[in-house]
Write an enzyme that holds these catalytic residues in place. Structure first.
Site, short mmCIF file in Angstrom:
data_model
loop_
_atom_site.label_atom_id
_atom_site.label_comp_id
_atom_site.label_asym_id
_atom_site.label_seq_id
_atom_site.Cartn_x
_atom_site.Cartn_y
_atom_site.Cartn_z
N ARG A 24 36.62 51.83 10.73
CA ARG A 24 35.61 50.77 10.89
C ARG A 24 35.27 50.58 12.35
NH1 ARG A 24 38.52 45.93 8.66
NH2 ARG A 24 36.64 44.80 9.25
N HIS B 298 47.95 33.12 11.78
CA HIS B 298 47.19 34.25 12.28
C HIS B 298 45.93 33.71 12.92
CE1 HIS B 298 45.66 38.39 12.36
NE2 HIS B 298 44.49 37.86 12.06
N SER C 152 41.46 42.89 5.10
CA SER C 152 42.30 43.46 6.15
C SER C 152 43.34 42.44 6.62
CB SER C 152 41.39 43.90 7.32
OG SER C 152 42.09 44.09 8.50
N ASP D 125 45.34 49.74 5.84
CA ASP D 125 44.53 48.96 6.78
C ASP D 125 44.44 49.67 8.13
OD1 ASP D 125 43.05 46.54 7.66
OD2 ASP D 125 44.73 46.44 9.06
N LYS E 299 47.72 42.13 5.26
CA LYS E 299 48.85 42.13 6.20
C LYS E 299 49.66 40.83 6.10
CE LYS E 299 45.85 43.33 9.32
NZ LYS E 299 45.00 43.75 10.41
N1 URA Z 1 41.50 41.39 12.41
C1 URA Z 1 42.01 42.18 11.43
O1 URA Z 1 43.22 42.28 11.26
N2 URA Z 1 41.15 42.85 10.63
C2 URA Z 1 39.82 42.79 10.77
O2 URA Z 1 39.11 43.42 10.02
C3 URA Z 1 39.29 41.97 11.80
C4 URA Z 1 40.16 41.27 12.61
#
Ligand code: URA
Length: 435
Positions: free
Chosen positions: A168, A82, A183, A161, A187
């Site tokens: 947010r 990621h 967050s 999320d 995932k």
């Molecule tokens: N990427 C994400 O998946 N979540 C965040 O809070 C910031 C960047």
């Protein structure tokens, strides 16, 4: 338990219990707790932060708000990556086939572009026929067969999320380390891979503007991974300048094929080899230098590129569109930009170049906008290169004559660029690798 008391407790900087955090997430998901209450709590978290235990419990509550994938049939060499997002970041297109060609299993869910940053799913959808939605069975069986599949994130994965992120985004509460860490990690954990490599970007084109914040985010994500029994590696890398020379969708695919063919810009190649080697080192439990050698062999022998074409074909993409990679740089309109002075390129502001590319049609201004896949910016010069007055510095691509010639995109590009008499200090590509 009352949400009012929980907000008040966090406002005073006190630690929330496991039960209180679960109460908030489950109450929010079943609409007993309202957006405005969660917004207030998020702001209190932004200001007063969270302890390691609170961050763990928040991640866990979010993780269990939806479906959790099991990749157990794929064995123990499952590995995910990621990136926290950046300009010109096409690493997934390159590292996924490299590591799959070496026997690791990449069952990956990716996102679309967000703001001035691009997304892997948009880049893949620029190939005619490429399917980014597969059933769970199709997804797993493709990974069993060819070692990789990349699809859109399932709606059922970490729905908490999705709702929190949207809130947010409009309440100035994105930039909080525990909120970003929970967050991202919720995932990644829900996606099921045993090993996870995270590329934490730092610089003008990234969420994290300082190395200290990037390190704190990396450590928070490593701690979460450890608590859930996953191997997490964090690479902290530079995002002051765009990654590679191409920004856009087809333009980035072209550059990905360049790297998989053993060519390509040195920083992009360097980062992709580092991420791939970290993934192989983690998945196979081998030393990093040995993994790096395996990665280089996979690229220079042509096996990574062959796996790339196999992958595109397996997901329905028309390989004839990319096998002659010059077809990827054939937008209807092009505009060449020439340097207004002589010297060295001493700044190439990543965020501004991303914005220029978006204004050519490569990104969305608002959700649901249609992307012009051929649009983008291709740089002819990198940071630190010598340039003469009147020499080509970049080319704009677009299928709109009006956009390619717009003063706005041109002004944005030249705002991103500085030329100085002195050769600038070399930029560090990779600051740290943390485990
Ligand atoms: N990427 C994400 O998946 N979540 C965040 O809070 C910031 C960047």
């Amino acid at each position: 338990m009352r949400i009012y008391d929980i907000i008040d407790k966090k406002r005073q900087g006190k630690e929330l219990s496991h039960e209180e955090i679960e109460f908030v997430i489950s109450g929010y998901m079943n609409s007993e707790i309202q957006d405005y209450q969660v917004s207030a709590l998020l702001m209190a978290i932004c200001i007063n932060s969270m302890t390691k235990e609170e961050t763990y419990h928040l991640t866990k509550a979010m993780l269990h708000s939806g479906e959790v994938l099991s990749l157990s049939t794929l064995g123990d060499k499952t590995v995910d990556k990621h990136s926290t997002g950046g300009i010109g970041d096409k690493t997934t297109l390159i590292v996924a086939p490299i590591v799959a060609s070496l026997g690791a299993k990449v069952a990956k869910m990716s996102g679309r572009g967000l703001g001035f940053t691009g997304g892997t799913i948009d880049k893949l959808e620029s190939i005619s026929g490429f399917k980014t939605e597969l059933s769970a069975n199709e997804f797993i069986s493709q990974v069993e067969k060819i070692g990789l599949a990349v699809i859109q994130q399932s709606e059922n994965l970490v729905p908490a999320d999705k709702r929190l992120y949207a809130l947010r985004d409009v309440t100035a509460t994105i930039e909080s380390i525990p909120l970003i860490a929970s967050s991202i990690m919720s995932k990644k954990l829900a996606s099921g891979s045993k090993s996870i490599v995270l590329d934490v970007k730092v610089g003008s084109g990234a969420f994290m503007k300082t190395i200290e914040n990037a390190r704190a985010l990396a450590n928070a994500m490593i701690d979460i991974g450890k608590s859930f029994g996953r191997n997490v590696t964090c690479i902290i890398s530079n995002m002051d300048v765009p990654l590679g020379l191409c920004v856009g969708n087809k333009t980035e695919l072209w550059e990905a094929i360049e790297v998989l063919s053993g060519r390509g810009e040195k920083n992009l190649k360097g980062l992709c080899f580092t991420v791939s080697a970290s993934m192989i080192s983690s998945a196979f439990n081998v030393d990093y230098n040995q993994a790096r050698k395996m990665v280089e062999d996979a690229v220079f022998s042509g096996s990574a590129l062959a796996r790339f074409y196999e992958w595109i074909e397996a997901q329905g993409g028309d390989v004839s569109e990319i096998k002659d990679s010059s077809l990827l740089l054939n937008a209807k309109y092009k505009r060449e930009l020439y340097s207004k002075e002589s010297g060295y390129i001493s700044r190439l502001d990543a965020q501004k170049i991303g914005t220029a590319s978006m204004s050519l049609g490569a990104g969305r201004i608002k959700k649901g906008d249609k992307i012009d896949y051929s649009a983008g910016v291709v740089l002819s010069k990198s940071y630190g290169d010598r340039v003469e007055c009147g020499e080509l510095v970049a080319t704009f691509y677009s299928s709109s004559e009006e956009l390619v010639n717009s003063d706005e995109a041109c002004a944005m590009f030249f705002e991103a660029l500085s030329v100085s008499n002195e050769k600038p200090k070399e930029q560090t590509l990779i600051y740290e690798i943390l485990k």
